[in-house]
Write a protein that holds these residues in place. Structure first.
Motif, PDB file in Angstrom:
ATOM      1  N   LYS A 138      41.364  42.284  49.683  1.00  0.00           N
ATOM      2  CA  LYS A 138      40.437  41.525  50.529  1.00  0.00           C
ATOM      3  C   LYS A 138      39.016  41.507  49.974  1.00  0.00           C
ATOM      4  CE  LYS A 138      43.142  42.719  54.557  1.00  0.00           C
ATOM      5  NZ  LYS A 138      43.275  43.678  55.616  1.00  0.00           N
ATOM      6  N   HIS A 139      38.745  42.358  49.027  1.00  0.00           N
ATOM      7  CA  HIS A 139      37.389  42.459  48.476  1.00  0.00           C
ATOM      8  C   HIS A 139      37.173  41.343  47.454  1.00  0.00           C
ATOM      9  CE1 HIS A 139      33.919  44.065  46.360  1.00  0.00           C
ATOM     10  NE2 HIS A 139      33.748  44.903  47.369  1.00  0.00           N
ATOM     11  N   PRO A 140      36.003  40.682  47.481  1.00  0.00           N
ATOM     12  CA  PRO A 140      35.762  39.594  46.521  1.00  0.00           C
ATOM     13  C   PRO A 140      35.858  40.023  45.053  1.00  0.00           C
ATOM     14  CG  PRO A 140      33.839  39.933  47.950  1.00  0.00           C
ATOM     15  CD  PRO A 140      34.908  40.884  48.398  1.00  0.00           C
ATOM     16  N   ASP A 141      35.542  41.272  44.773  1.00  0.00           N
ATOM     17  CA  ASP A 141      35.631  41.791  43.408  1.00  0.00           C
ATOM     18  C   ASP A 141      36.794  42.767  43.259  1.00  0.00           C
ATOM     19  OD1 ASP A 141      33.307  40.392  42.603  1.00  0.00           O
ATOM     20  OD2 ASP A 141      32.049  41.974  43.469  1.00  0.00           O
ATOM     21  N   GLY A 142      37.799  42.660  44.119  1.00  0.00           N
ATOM     22  CA  GLY A 142      38.905  43.605  44.149  1.00  0.00           C
ATOM     23  C   GLY A 142      39.642  43.740  42.841  1.00  0.00           C
ATOM     24  N   GLY A 143      39.890  42.627  42.161  1.00  0.00           N
ATOM     25  CA  GLY A 143      40.591  42.683  40.875  1.00  0.00           C
ATOM     26  C   GLY A 143      39.804  43.469  39.841  1.00  0.00           C
ATOM     27  N   GLN A 144      38.499  43.217  39.787  1.00  0.00           N
ATOM     28  CA  GLN A 144      37.651  43.934  38.833  1.00  0.00           C
ATOM     29  C   GLN A 144      37.561  45.422  39.182  1.00  0.00           C
ATOM     30  OE1 GLN A 144      34.123  41.540  39.312  1.00  0.00           O
ATOM     31  NE2 GLN A 144      34.451  40.567  37.310  1.00  0.00           N
ATOM     32  N   LEU A 145      37.453  45.719  40.479  1.00  0.00           N
ATOM     33  CA  LEU A 145      37.387  47.113  40.906  1.00  0.00           C
ATOM     34  C   LEU A 145      38.686  47.842  40.576  1.00  0.00           C
ATOM     35  CD1 LEU A 145      35.604  46.615  44.341  1.00  0.00           C
ATOM     36  CD2 LEU A 145      34.626  47.662  42.283  1.00  0.00           C
ATOM     37  N   ALA A 146      39.816  47.177  40.808  1.00  0.00           N
ATOM     38  CA  ALA A 146      41.116  47.781  40.489  1.00  0.00           C
ATOM     39  C   ALA A 146      41.232  48.044  38.990  1.00  0.00           C
ATOM     40  CB  ALA A 146      42.252  46.884  40.970  1.00  0.00           C
ATOM     41  N   GLN A 147      40.806  47.097  38.179  1.00  0.00           N
ATOM     42  CA  GLN A 147      40.881  47.285  36.726  1.00  0.00           C
ATOM     43  C   GLN A 147      39.926  48.378  36.259  1.00  0.00           C
ATOM     44  OE1 GLN A 147      43.046  46.133  34.299  1.00  0.00           O
ATOM     45  NE2 GLN A 147      44.103  45.635  36.198  1.00  0.00           N
ATOM     46  N   ALA A 148      38.741  48.471  36.879  1.00  0.00           N
ATOM     47  CA  ALA A 148      37.790  49.529  36.512  1.00  0.00           C
ATOM     48  C   ALA A 148      38.362  50.903  36.855  1.00  0.00           C
ATOM     49  CB  ALA A 148      36.459  49.308  37.219  1.00  0.00           C
ATOM     50  N   LEU A 149      39.001  51.017  38.024  1.00  0.00           N
ATOM     51  CA  LEU A 149      39.627  52.288  38.393  1.00  0.00           C
ATOM     52  C   LEU A 149      40.783  52.612  37.450  1.00  0.00           C
ATOM     53  CD1 LEU A 149      39.757  54.730  40.245  1.00  0.00           C
ATOM     54  CD2 LEU A 149      41.098  53.353  41.859  1.00  0.00           C
ATOM     55  N   LYS A 150      41.556  51.600  37.089  1.00  0.00           N
ATOM     56  CA  LYS A 150      42.659  51.816  36.149  1.00  0.00           C
ATOM     57  C   LYS A 150      42.115  52.288  34.790  1.00  0.00           C
ATOM     58  CE  LYS A 150      46.225  49.462  33.530  1.00  0.00           C
ATOM     59  NZ  LYS A 150      46.797  48.170  33.158  1.00  0.00           N
ATOM     60  N   THR A 151      41.046  51.691  34.321  1.00  0.00           N
ATOM     61  CA  THR A 151      40.438  52.086  33.049  1.00  0.00           C
ATOM     62  C   THR A 151      39.997  53.551  33.109  1.00  0.00           C
ATOM     63  OG1 THR A 151      39.732  49.828  32.581  1.00  0.00           O
ATOM     64  CG2 THR A 151      38.549  51.597  31.431  1.00  0.00           C
ATOM     65  N   GLN A 152      39.363  53.945  34.225  1.00  0.00           N
ATOM     66  CA  GLN A 152      38.955  55.343  34.372  1.00  0.00           C
ATOM     67  C   GLN A 152      40.174  56.258  34.410  1.00  0.00           C
ATOM     68  OE1 GLN A 152      36.102  56.398  37.331  1.00  0.00           O
ATOM     69  NE2 GLN A 152      34.774  54.670  36.859  1.00  0.00           N
TER      70      GLN A 152
END
Length: 185
Positions: A138-152
């Motif tokens: 539901k977050h407008p930047d959800g895809g980017q946030l998910a990928q950033a967490l995956k990268t970490q």
């Protein structure tokens, strides 16, 4: 609902001298009370004798009264309990990304440090926030946030994954985060 921890300069290091701790993430006040920074962080991968520990020591030494600092720290759990003295998903079973996608919560601590004017002690505050992984849809930047967490997540060493209690589940969690990113495209 911030936890408060008071650190005082001793002969050798800062020590934990007072606290109001209700919502710990992977630690116990009984175990850490009175301990030095290095004793408190014993068992934290890459802290004592490494870059992170030296950086924290410098921050404590250089912290000015009128210039508080903050940072974020994340972990993953399968519930929204605030009191979590044991880390991660050690006893959980997440064999499918769909299950992880529905069950996982990102727990983020906003941590602040500020030097108190009269005593020179350092007040360390911790405020816990948690959100289900699937809320990223539901977050407008959800895809980017998910990928950033995956990268970490994928950037953690085996020791760091074990410390966070997610070693056995890292690839499943990464797949769950990919599901969020794919849905957001």
């Amino acid at each position: 609902q911030e936890d408060l921890v008071l650190m005082r300069r001793g002969d050798d290091e800062y020590r934990l001298v007072a606290a109001s701790l209700c919502f710990p993430s992977s630690w116990s006040l009984v175990e850490k009370f009175g301990g030095s920074m290095s004793a408190i962080h014993e068992g934290v991968p890459d802290f004592n004798g490494h870059r992170m520990g030296l950086m924290v020591q410098r921050i404590f030494e250089r912290l000015e009264e009128d210039k508080p600092v903050w940072r974020l720290n994340w972990s993953l759990y399968t519930d929204t309990e605030l009191h979590h003295p044991v880390s991660g998903l050690r006893d959980e079973v997440l064999c499918e990304p769909d299950l992880a996608f529905e069950q996982l919560y990102v727990r983020v601590e906003k941590q602040t440090l500020r030097r108190l004017p009269k005593s020179g002690d350092v007040l360390f505050t911790i405020r816990v926030h948690h959100d289900p992984i699937h809320s990223l849809l539901k977050h407008p930047d959800g895809g980017q946030l998910a990928q950033a967490l995956k990268t970490q997540l994928l950037g953690l060493t085996e020791e760091q994954l074990d410390y966070k209690g997610i070693k056995a589940h890292a690839s499943t969690i990464a797949q769950a985060l990919d599901m969020v990113a794919e849905e957001r495209v």
